[in-house]
Design a protein around this motif. Structure first.
Motif, PDB file in Angstrom:
ATOM      1  N   GLY A 178       0.786  -1.228   0.000  1.00 25.89           N
ATOM      2  CA  GLY A 178       0.000   0.000   0.000  1.00 25.89           C
ATOM      3  C   GLY A 178       0.816   1.274   0.000  1.00 25.89           C
ATOM      4  O   GLY A 178       2.011   1.280   0.299  1.00 25.89           O
ATOM      5  N   ARG A 179       0.121   2.343  -0.371  1.00 30.31           N
ATOM      6  CA  ARG A 179       0.679   3.695  -0.249  1.00 30.31           C
ATOM      7  C   ARG A 179       0.066   4.351   0.986  1.00 30.31           C
ATOM      8  O   ARG A 179      -0.995   3.938   1.455  1.00 30.31           O
ATOM      9  CB  ARG A 179       0.288   4.520  -1.478  1.00 30.31           C
ATOM     10  CG  ARG A 179       0.792   3.939  -2.777  1.00 30.31           C
ATOM     11  CD  ARG A 179       0.372   4.786  -3.946  1.00 30.31           C
ATOM     12  NE  ARG A 179      -1.077   4.856  -4.087  1.00 30.31           N
ATOM     13  CZ  ARG A 179      -1.704   5.688  -4.913  1.00 30.31           C
ATOM     14  NH1 ARG A 179      -1.004   6.529  -5.653  1.00 30.31           N
ATOM     15  NH2 ARG A 179      -3.022   5.701  -4.998  1.00 30.31           N
ATOM     16  N   VAL A 180       0.691   5.406   1.440  1.00 33.43           N
ATOM     17  CA  VAL A 180       0.141   6.115   2.595  1.00 33.43           C
ATOM     18  C   VAL A 180      -0.875   7.151   2.114  1.00 33.43           C
ATOM     19  O   VAL A 180      -0.599   7.954   1.226  1.00 33.43           O
ATOM     20  CB  VAL A 180       1.264   6.789   3.411  1.00 33.43           C
ATOM     21  CG1 VAL A 180       0.659   7.621   4.543  1.00 33.43           C
ATOM     22  CG2 VAL A 180       2.203   5.728   3.977  1.00 33.43           C
ATOM     23  N   ILE A 181      -2.058   7.062   2.700  1.00 41.62           N
ATOM     24  CA  ILE A 181      -3.180   7.914   2.302  1.00 41.62           C
ATOM     25  C   ILE A 181      -3.668   8.666   3.536  1.00 41.62           C
ATOM     26  O   ILE A 181      -3.750   8.094   4.621  1.00 41.62           O
ATOM     27  CB  ILE A 181      -4.353   7.049   1.766  1.00 41.62           C
ATOM     28  CG1 ILE A 181      -3.873   6.105   0.665  1.00 41.62           C
ATOM     29  CG2 ILE A 181      -5.520   7.925   1.306  1.00 41.62           C
ATOM     30  CD1 ILE A 181      -3.607   6.734  -0.661  1.00 41.62           C
ATOM     31  N   ILE A 202      -2.322   3.378   5.990  1.00 37.78           N
ATOM     32  CA  ILE A 202      -1.806   2.481   4.955  1.00 37.78           C
ATOM     33  C   ILE A 202      -2.560   1.159   5.035  1.00 37.78           C
ATOM     34  O   ILE A 202      -3.154   0.837   6.079  1.00 37.78           O
ATOM     35  CB  ILE A 202      -0.283   2.268   5.146  1.00 37.78           C
ATOM     36  CG1 ILE A 202       0.366   1.696   3.878  1.00 37.78           C
ATOM     37  CG2 ILE A 202       0.003   1.380   6.366  1.00 37.78           C
ATOM     38  CD1 ILE A 202       1.876   1.837   3.843  1.00 37.78           C
ATOM     39  N   ASP A 239      -7.890   2.345  -1.395  1.00 37.95           N
ATOM     40  CA  ASP A 239      -6.811   2.528  -2.375  1.00 37.95           C
ATOM     41  C   ASP A 239      -6.114   1.208  -2.677  1.00 37.95           C
ATOM     42  O   ASP A 239      -5.858   0.877  -3.839  1.00 37.95           O
ATOM     43  CB  ASP A 239      -5.809   3.561  -1.839  1.00 37.95           C
ATOM     44  CG  ASP A 239      -4.763   3.943  -2.872  1.00 37.95           C
ATOM     45  OD1 ASP A 239      -5.122   4.672  -3.819  1.00 37.95           O
ATOM     46  OD2 ASP A 239      -3.609   3.510  -2.759  1.00 37.95           O
TER      47      ASP A 239
END
Lengths: 339, 339
Positions: free
Chosen positions: B188-191, B325, B211
């Motif tokens: 994952g990316r940090v959102i 994340i 995401d």
């Protein structure tokens, strides 16, 4: 890849540092390695309103220099591997939020510099990523107040106490040809010889460094003279002689080629106790000074052994001793024939 | 391996869970998944003198069950990948000191369960390790006092607040044939969508889960019906409807196959606010309940999306919003033809 033995990885593909980036605080900028860093801030606030933001500015800046020098952008990065000393590694988390690169958060205290680099090289070598951005940071004020005393106390440094480096280092790992190659990594085990004093981390970490260095030589079949330099992360003036003695007891003499980043980054007249520490200590020395020497070829093969004390604020109060770890990475000047 | 796209890894070799191990506290043992855990303690102290030691006992015990079921010993493990919620992940560090396995410390808050599993599978798939031990833990008392209020206050739970699961989960990842296969992972990316309330982590984490799930389906070309179950880590009764709505807005309806570990582990009459959370929440549900269902074949393919809120105690006080994340791992029932 060839797994030489359990703890040491040899990267079969030529894996390179595309570029590195470093940012430091005022005291580091006045030390002996001055001129090797991309950005030096003249105050601990680094132009921000508080120290938490200052540490983020350091990591942000180290990364932006690194990307610019590599001619790459955040969107070119497949993965971001980062960690730091703040509780729950929030510096890294907030930078990951800004750059939106898929993020693998890591924690190995001050060893996180080489932990992220080793993992990044492994991911590139195995084809899981083309470009991995690795970064760590530490800030004297965020770390000292967290692990030791409120910084406002102004208490004198204990003689065995180290001083957290204010800075950040970043590197991009890739298969694209660069000037410095990442060749091997030795993943450390956690060692605890019973030191419980958080003001004496050099003594606590020396056995972990000795274990990783000893294992590295066992795994690779090399001897210390095969290296131009073996640098430890932050053993300081206290831990360094202990490390050497522990290795000599096992028949391994690294005295001729050993230096400690914590002793390289400050001069002896700077008010830093037994030397520098923190994730940024080994990171800025490696990605600043050592990278330049390796790129120009005045150093050809260096083993960087980043040391980490895996305590938190509560564990010494619980009378726990301090578990420590060290991760080693071998960096070499890239040669013509590398393929 | 085939890198389907940047964020999703597909493991080309058949990678298996050799075994899993779980340990939980009293409240979890009385929940709907009771009977799926290897060890249930009847008090939060888990037989230890304090909560810090109790959390270590949980991780220690989850690992010992896991090793025993796999017929392996600590010395058979090439790497130990672990993390937890305590400051500087000291639970993991102290367990790493006991088991002496080369240690890579990781931090992704409650997403660390799938972060360690994804990284472990990657290391085995690429041949860097034969056996990787992955573990995470959380303890209600160590976490709640760290992130929220002194637990002695006895204050009522906010309606959006989750309840940290007391437990630990461990898994051994290997190429040796097992009953459950680790097939893919989406990193994952940090959102951060601007939620700043640490008592409303379900809302904060839902966009990160969305995401990662959205990316997973983009990367793999699958549809929700290709899964028997898509479980999120700890979105709770607050974050779950937000997740579903966010995905429906993008044309992806997971309603038929979605469950949340935070809602699975407790029954609605237990005093847990909006549901369970913590590293152990997704870990014990996955390594306890889901592993059994996958091993027996009553579930054949499950996507576990562990969600993490990357804050610390200080960041909400600094008026920072909460970066989040989510890491996803696909687990499947091992088939005859797997090779």
């Amino acid at each position: 890849m060839s797994k030489v033995r359990k703890q040491t990885w040899r990267f079969d593909h030529p894996i390179y540092l595309a570029a590195t980036g470093t940012a430091v605080g005022p005291l580091e900028a006045r030390g002996p390695l001055s001129g090797n860093f991309d950005k030096a801030y003249n105050s601990l606030n680094c132009g921000e309103k508080d120290w938490i933001e200052a540490e983020r500015a350091l990591m942000r800046r180290a990364i932006s220099y690194c990307l610019a020098k590599a001619g790459k952008q955040e969107g070119d990065m497949d993965l971001f591997l980062a960690g730091d000393l703040t509780d729950q590694t929030v510096t890294s988390n907030f930078i990951a939020k800004e750059n939106r690169v898929p993020f693998i958060g890591m924690f190995g205290a001050c060893s996180t510099s080489m932990e992220t680099l080793a993992a990044g090289a492994q991911l590139v070598d195995s084809g899981y990523a083309d470009n991995v951005l690795c970064a760590v940071s530490s800030h004297n004020a965020t770390a000292e107040r967290q692990f030791r005393n409120p910084t406002e106390y102004g208490g004198p440094l204990n003689l065995t106490q180290t001083f957290t480096v204010t800075g950040a280092g970043a590197a991009i790992v890739t298969k694209e040809r660069g000037k410095v190659r990442v060749c091997e990594a030795t993943i450390g085990r956690v060692i605890d010889w019973g030191i419980g004093d958080p003001n004496n981390l050099g003594s606590a970490m020396a056995p972990a460094a000795a274990d990783t260095i000893w294992t590295h030589f066992q795994d690779t079949g090399r001897v210390p003279d095969d290296y131009d330099l073996i640098v430890t992360g932050d053993l300081s003036s206290v831990g360094t002689p202990i490390l050497k003695e522990l290795l000599i007891e096992k028949g391994l003499d690294i005295s001729n080629v050993h230096q400690d980043c914590g002793l390289m980054i400050y001069s002896s007249d700077q008010p830093v106790g037994a030397g520098g520490s923190g994730c940024a200590c080994s990171a800025v020395v490696t990605y600043g000074y050592l990278y330049k020497r390796l790129a120009e070829g005045s150093l050809k093969r260096v083993l960087v052994v980043a040391t980490g004390a895996l305590l938190n604020k509560a564990t010494p109060k619980q009378k726990d001793t301090i578990p420590c770890i060290a991760h080693g990475v071998v960096l070499e000047t890239a040669k013509e024939g590398d393929q």
